[in-house]
Motif scaffolding. Structure first.
Motif, short mmCIF file in Angstrom:
data_model
loop_
_atom_site.label_atom_id
_atom_site.label_comp_id
_atom_site.label_asym_id
_atom_site.label_seq_id
_atom_site.Cartn_x
_atom_site.Cartn_y
_atom_site.Cartn_z
N THR A 113 29.52 25.51 36.01
CA THR A 113 29.13 25.19 34.26
C THR A 113 29.95 23.72 34.17
O THR A 113 29.75 23.06 32.95
CB THR A 113 29.82 26.36 33.40
OG1 THR A 113 28.68 27.41 33.84
CG2 THR A 113 29.48 26.34 32.06
N ARG A 114 31.28 23.98 34.49
CA ARG A 114 32.27 22.97 34.63
C ARG A 114 31.61 21.42 34.76
O ARG A 114 31.67 20.20 34.54
CB ARG A 114 33.39 22.81 34.18
CG ARG A 114 34.69 21.97 34.17
CD ARG A 114 36.36 21.66 34.24
NE ARG A 114 36.68 23.13 33.76
CZ ARG A 114 36.82 22.91 32.55
NH1 ARG A 114 36.82 21.13 31.77
NH2 ARG A 114 37.53 23.09 31.93
N LEU A 115 30.66 21.43 36.07
CA LEU A 115 30.16 20.25 36.36
C LEU A 115 28.82 20.68 36.05
O LEU A 115 28.24 19.59 37.12
CB LEU A 115 30.04 20.86 38.53
CG LEU A 115 31.84 21.09 38.46
CD1 LEU A 115 31.88 21.12 40.33
CD2 LEU A 115 32.25 19.62 39.23
N ASN A 116 28.28 20.97 35.10
CA ASN A 116 26.70 21.09 34.64
C ASN A 116 25.79 21.25 36.17
O ASN A 116 25.09 20.41 35.79
CB ASN A 116 26.45 19.24 34.33
CG ASN A 116 27.58 19.21 32.95
OD1 ASN A 116 27.79 20.02 32.15
ND2 ASN A 116 28.33 18.03 33.00
N ILE A 117 26.06 22.35 36.39
CA ILE A 117 26.11 22.84 37.44
C ILE A 117 24.50 24.21 36.89
O ILE A 117 24.99 24.89 36.92
CB ILE A 117 25.84 22.49 39.01
CG1 ILE A 117 26.76 21.85 39.79
CG2 ILE A 117 25.35 23.42 40.08
CD1 ILE A 117 27.40 22.22 40.84
N ASN A 118 23.29 23.51 36.81
CA ASN A 118 22.95 24.59 36.48
C ASN A 118 22.04 26.22 37.29
O ASN A 118 21.89 25.89 38.99
CB ASN A 118 21.26 24.20 36.40
CG ASN A 118 20.91 23.29 34.45
OD1 ASN A 118 22.00 23.84 34.19
ND2 ASN A 118 20.20 22.65 35.02
N TYR A 119 22.35 27.08 36.78
CA TYR A 119 22.49 28.22 38.24
C TYR A 119 22.23 29.17 37.33
O TYR A 119 21.86 29.74 36.09
CB TYR A 119 23.86 28.69 38.22
CG TYR A 119 24.17 29.74 37.99
CD1 TYR A 119 24.92 30.41 37.24
CD2 TYR A 119 25.89 28.47 37.12
CE1 TYR A 119 25.76 31.02 36.25
CE2 TYR A 119 26.53 28.90 36.36
CZ TYR A 119 26.74 30.17 35.58
OH TYR A 119 27.38 30.52 35.06
N ASN A 120 21.42 30.70 38.68
CA ASN A 120 21.12 31.73 38.04
C ASN A 120 21.64 33.19 38.46
O ASN A 120 21.99 32.95 39.13
CB ASN A 120 19.32 32.20 37.82
CG ASN A 120 18.88 30.96 36.72
OD1 ASN A 120 18.67 30.68 36.09
ND2 ASN A 120 17.73 29.78 37.71
N LYS A 121 22.01 34.22 37.82
CA LYS A 121 22.41 35.25 37.90
C LYS A 121 20.85 35.98 38.33
O LYS A 121 20.03 36.55 38.24
CB LYS A 121 23.45 36.09 36.97
CG LYS A 121 24.59 35.98 36.84
CD LYS A 121 25.48 36.83 36.47
CE LYS A 121 26.28 36.19 35.67
NZ LYS A 121 27.04 37.61 34.77
N GLN A 122 21.38 36.39 39.98
CA GLN A 122 20.36 37.56 40.43
C GLN A 122 20.81 38.59 41.45
O GLN A 122 22.39 38.33 41.80
CB GLN A 122 19.49 36.45 41.80
CG GLN A 122 18.56 37.51 42.16
CD GLN A 122 17.95 36.13 43.25
OE1 GLN A 122 19.09 36.00 44.16
NE2 GLN A 122 16.65 36.21 42.68
N SER A 123 20.67 40.22 40.70
CA SER A 123 21.25 40.97 41.22
C SER A 123 20.79 41.51 42.12
O SER A 123 19.22 41.79 42.11
CB SER A 123 22.07 42.04 40.28
OG SER A 123 22.57 43.47 40.29
N ALA A 124 21.34 42.21 43.59
CA ALA A 124 20.89 42.85 44.33
C ALA A 124 20.46 44.24 43.94
O ALA A 124 19.57 44.94 44.34
CB ALA A 124 21.40 42.74 45.27
N ASP A 125 21.48 44.85 42.84
CA ASP A 125 21.21 46.55 42.83
C ASP A 125 21.98 46.15 41.01
O ASP A 125 22.30 45.69 40.49
CB ASP A 125 22.51 47.02 43.45
CG ASP A 125 24.07 46.72 43.77
OD1 ASP A 125 23.76 45.64 42.52
OD2 ASP A 125 24.35 46.31 44.49
N SER A 126 21.50 47.61 41.05
CA SER A 126 21.86 47.81 39.22
C SER A 126 22.88 47.76 38.68
O SER A 126 23.57 48.17 37.84
CB SER A 126 21.10 48.76 38.69
OG SER A 126 21.85 50.59 39.92
#
Length: 124
Positions: A22-35
């Motif tokens: 976030t501080r580097l302004n890099i956009n990302y998404n969280k992706q979960s493999a399990d619940s």
């Protein structure tokens, strides 16, 4: 032909890794493999569809990317170095706050280094 690379890292804390991105302004998404979110990956989308991921390998988050489709503004090494520098700063701030220190100054310098000043008042 794809040539996936798994870059060795020392990013063990998802919270601090997210703060560094976030501080580097890099956009990302969280992706979960399990619940239970124990295998959460951070996916950095690229315009060519060959996304970059930080995946948990059981000990740390490692960078997984196809080097032939790398579309970030820095080389892979520089990319990891920049994230590593920010990650270290976030760890220092976060862990210092747990023992009573407060950040006074966090500055990115023109030479690429960071200046971090923390303070803690003695209540004696």
């Amino acid at each position: 032909m794809s040539h996936f690379t798994h870059m060795k890292t020392h990013f063990q804390n998802l919270f601090y890794l997210e703060k560094a991105l976030t501080r580097l302004n890099i956009n990302y998404n969280k992706q979960s493999a399990d619940s239970d979110l124990s295998h959460t990956s951070l996916v950095i989308p690229q315009s060519n569809g060959y996304d970059v991921e930080f995946c948990w390998n059981g000990q740390e988050y490692e960078l997984v990317a196809d080097i032939h489709f790398w579309k970030q503004s820095y080389s892979i090494k520089t990319f990891i170095d920049k994230i590593g520098q920010q990650y270290a700063g976030e760890v220092v701030i976060g862990e210092s706050q747990k023992i009573g220190f407060q950040p006074v100054k966090y500055q990115q310098n023109s030479d690429g280094s960071n200046t971090l000043i923390l303070e803690r008042w003695n209540n004696k």
